[in-house]
Design a protein around this motif. Structure first.
Motif, PDB file in Angstrom:
ATOM      1  N   LEU A  19       2.387   1.647  -3.501  1.00 35.61           N
ATOM      2  CA  LEU A  19       1.403   2.115  -4.478  1.00 35.61           C
ATOM      3  C   LEU A  19       1.077   3.587  -4.265  1.00 35.61           C
ATOM      4  CD1 LEU A  19      -0.480   1.233  -6.789  1.00 35.61           C
ATOM      5  CD2 LEU A  19      -2.187   0.680  -5.063  1.00 35.61           C
TER       6      LEU A  19
ATOM      7  N   LYS B 199      -2.201  -4.564  -7.482  1.00 35.51           N
ATOM      8  CA  LYS B 199      -1.515  -3.432  -6.856  1.00 35.51           C
ATOM      9  C   LYS B 199      -0.030  -3.409  -7.214  1.00 35.51           C
ATOM     10  CE  LYS B 199      -4.545  -2.734  -2.877  1.00 35.51           C
ATOM     11  NZ  LYS B 199      -4.638  -2.662  -1.404  1.00 35.51           N
TER      12      LYS B 199
ATOM     13  N   ASN C   6       0.833  -1.210   0.000  1.00 33.10           N
ATOM     14  CA  ASN C   6       0.000   0.000   0.000  1.00 33.10           C
ATOM     15  C   ASN C   6       0.865   1.257   0.000  1.00 33.10           C
ATOM     16  OD1 ASN C   6      -2.415  -1.418   0.007  1.00 33.10           O
ATOM     17  ND2 ASN C   6      -2.529  -1.494   2.229  1.00 33.10           N
TER      18      ASN C   6
END
Length: 654
Positions: free
Chosen positions: A228, A284, A225
């Motif tokens: 990204l 992702k 996360n």
């Protein structure tokens, strides 16, 4: 007249944005509490938006809590690419979309210098207020690009262009922010290498397998996360404000991203594959890879655009080739970059257009790209093969584990049965252990199973028994080994090849050729002279002659002197003999002579000096010291005993 006025500022306490955790949906009270707090945050946004022009700017400038709701939302909000981090609840998602909408409206009013003819101020003054009071800064711009970069791209382009044009200090702040981003990427790379390569050895001692797996999933989810979000922020900022591409290139952010990509990508994929979560994180990871590659391409855009439009000079092309050459060391990144943007095609276009540059540079880059492409393809094939093997072995291990557990269940009640017989029964009854137990206890096994021995072992146990006794059941393998040994021991080919190589030992030479080889008219001149060949000398003798060490020489001289003293011959004087320490008696006599000479030369004494007999000078210094003390007793005190003792020690008196 200034727009801001402290008297017009709204005195009010504003709320912060609170990120909703996924666990809120499990508790109804927490969910309602969060929705109620966010309704007050929306009211604060509406209050600011409904204020008149002067009151709005006065509140923004003089009330430091006015923008705390906006700043906290931009910091903790879930961008569109991380919307799965929010609780999947309709009421909460509806509330979040409202906050998302009003926060952008507040950003647009903060960046608008005039609303009508009456409410107006210059853009330079507005941006100086926002910059000097730290209302809008560069980190906030990155967050705005991450959240609103795709949905409001055109509006943000106008805002960013006006901001950097009106307030020059933002350019310096951007350079500092890029350096901070480079530092963050380096620290993030170190954290990934530490977390993923250590493989959670710290938790293995006191954690179960399920807890370790949960820790790994949380860790890899956080890493992906963050990766990204960072890639989205950088790429969106470069798209919204393309003028900053040259600044990013000058600060060498493209090189840092390539290095980060090269080292981090294999580690993350290896970890994701080991925990069997590739399908969950594949989108992702793919998006972050594309955005990082896109960020580097945007950094190089100010070079490539001029080269493609044929407006660039040779120096610009050389700079571009140097940048590509510098990226060749990161093959993981450059292979993906070449696939997405076809770097090989761009280099060939440069080669056709700018032929004045040395062709070896083009050839070197093109060949390097080909090698990187082939090596990466081979590596991907090997990785796929390894993954297939790991999956097959894991499936086999799972099947064996299930089989062993079923065999152990049957053997707990029927310990007299062999593992092989139980396996045959389980295969016959579709791995139903209860049915096998019932059929054995009721003695109703079919003839297909009764033909086997009840003590039948498994194939693995047979192999272990054979290995324990030292016998190998595979006689075919022994025969193959014997044949291979016989082939290696066979040397008959040497006899066949011997005549061929013996031809090289003989050469036919004619007499004329032999005479032409060497003709010396002085052959027989010195036949009668006999030369004595000197014997080869030792290398140590050439270097230096044998010398007796000095220590041994002195010892020898002293021993000879002692022997001569006891002999009846006359003593001979030893030349150049220096004792280790001087005789104290001689030292004292010499000091006494010096002192006596000083006493004779003194003329300032009223008392007549005592004559020193000659026999005292040659004798011991005891009488002389006593005489000196008695004569000079009244002239000075005897308080320097320590100095006197030190001087005696130095002179070797004791």
């Amino acid at each position: 007249m200034a727009v801001e006025d402290k008297k017009l500022a709204l005195k009010k306490i504003f709320l912060r944005y609170i990120h909703p955790l996924k666990s809120i949906t499990n508790n109804l009270d927490q969910k309602e509490c969060w929705i109620e707090q966010m309704t007050y945050l929306i009211k604060d946004f509406k209050t600011l938006l409904n204020l008149p022009f002067k009151e709005f700017w006065s509140t923004i400038v003089y009330n430091k809590q006015a923008t705390i709701g906006l700043c906290s939302f931009l910091k903790d909000a879930a961008p569109p690419h991380l919307i799965d981090q929010l609780p999947q609840d309709d009421n909460m998602l509806n509330m979040y979309s409202k906050i998302y909408h009003f926060a952008y409206r507040l950003i647009t009013r903060l960046t608008t210098s005039s609303e009508n003819e009456e409410n107006y101020m210059s853009p330079h003054h507005m941006w100086s207020l926002l910059c000097d009071n730290n209302i809008i800064n560069i980190p906030m711009l990155f967050d705005i690009c991450s959240i609103y970069g795709q949905s409001h791209k055109k509006e943000l382009e106008i805002i960013f262009r006006e901001m950097f044009l009106c307030q020059k200090s933002y350019n310096e702040h951007l350079k500092n922010s890029i350096q901070f981003t480079i530092k963050c990427l380096g620290q993030f790379q170190d954290k990934i290498e530490l977390d993923l390569e250590c493989d959670n050895h710290l938790y293995r001692g006191n954690k179960t397998a399920a807890e370790i797996e949960e820790i790994n999933i949380i860790m890899i989810d956080d890493i992906i996360n963050f990766l990204l979000d960072t890639s989205y922020s950088i790429s969106n900022f470069l798209e919204v404000y393309p003028i900053a591409n040259s600044v990013f290139y000058q600060e060498r952010l493209h090189f840092i991203i390539a290095s980060f990509y090269h080292y981090v990508k294999p580690l993350i994929y290896k970890k994701v594959i080991t925990i069997n979560k590739l399908k969950q994180y594949e989108k992702k990871l793919h998006a972050s890879r594309l955005l990082l590659v896109k960020s580097v391409q945007l950094c190089l855009t100010h070079l490539t655009n001029q080269i493609i439009d044929k407006n660039g000079s040779d120096g610009l092309v050389e700079e571009y080739l140097e940048a590509v050459t510098e990226l060749l060391q990161y093959n993981e990144f450059l292979n993906d970059y070449n696939v997405v943007y076809n770097l090989t095609r761009d280099i060939k276009k440069c080669q056709k257009t700018y032929k004045e540059i040395d062709a070896t540079r083009y050839d070197y880059i093109l060949k390097s790209l080909e090698l990187i492409n082939t090596s990466n393809n081979e590596r991907e094939q090997k990785m796929l093969q390894e993954q297939l093997l790991e999956q097959q072995t894991s499936n086999l291990n799972l099947e064996n584990a299930k089989l062993q557990s079923l065999i152990s269940d049957v053997k707990d009640l029927l310990p007299h049965l062999g593992n092989g017989f139980i396996q045959k029964c389980l295969e016959f009854y579709n791995m139903d252990s209860e049915k096998v137990i019932n059929m054995v206890l009721e003695n109703s096994l079919p003839p297909e199973l009764t033909q086997y021995d009840f003590n039948l072992p498994t194939a693995l146990e047979d192999n272990n028994e054979d290995n324990a006794t030292g016998f190998d059941s595979s006689t075919k393998g022994k025969k193959k080994l014997k044949k291979l040994k016989a082939v290696l021991d066979d040397k008959s080919f040497r006899n066949e090849m011997r005549p061929f190589y013996e031809q090289y030992n003989f050469t036919e030479v004619t007499c004329a050729e032999l005479e032409s080889y060497y003709d010396d008219e002085y052959d027989d001149t010195y036949d009668e002279v006999e030369y004595v060949i000197p014997e080869p000398a030792d290398e140590n003798e050439k270097r230096r002659p044998d010398v007796v060490p000095r220590v041994l020489t002195e010892k020898k001289v002293i021993i000879e002197c002692v022997e001569e003293e006891f002999s009846e011959d006359e003593p001979q004087q030893i030349l150049n003999f220096q004792p280790f320490c001087e005789n104290p008696e001689e030292v004292r006599e010499r000091q006494a002579r010096k002192y006596a000479s000083k006493q004779l030369n003194r003329s300032n004494r009223s008392k007549p000096k005592a004559s020193i007999p000659s026999n005292t000078l040659s004798g011991s210094n005891v009488d002389l010291d006593r005489q000196r003390k008695n004569e000079n007793k009244a002239f000075h005190g005897n308080h320097n005993r320590r100095n006197a003792a030190r001087s005696k020690q130095q002179k070797g008196m004791f």
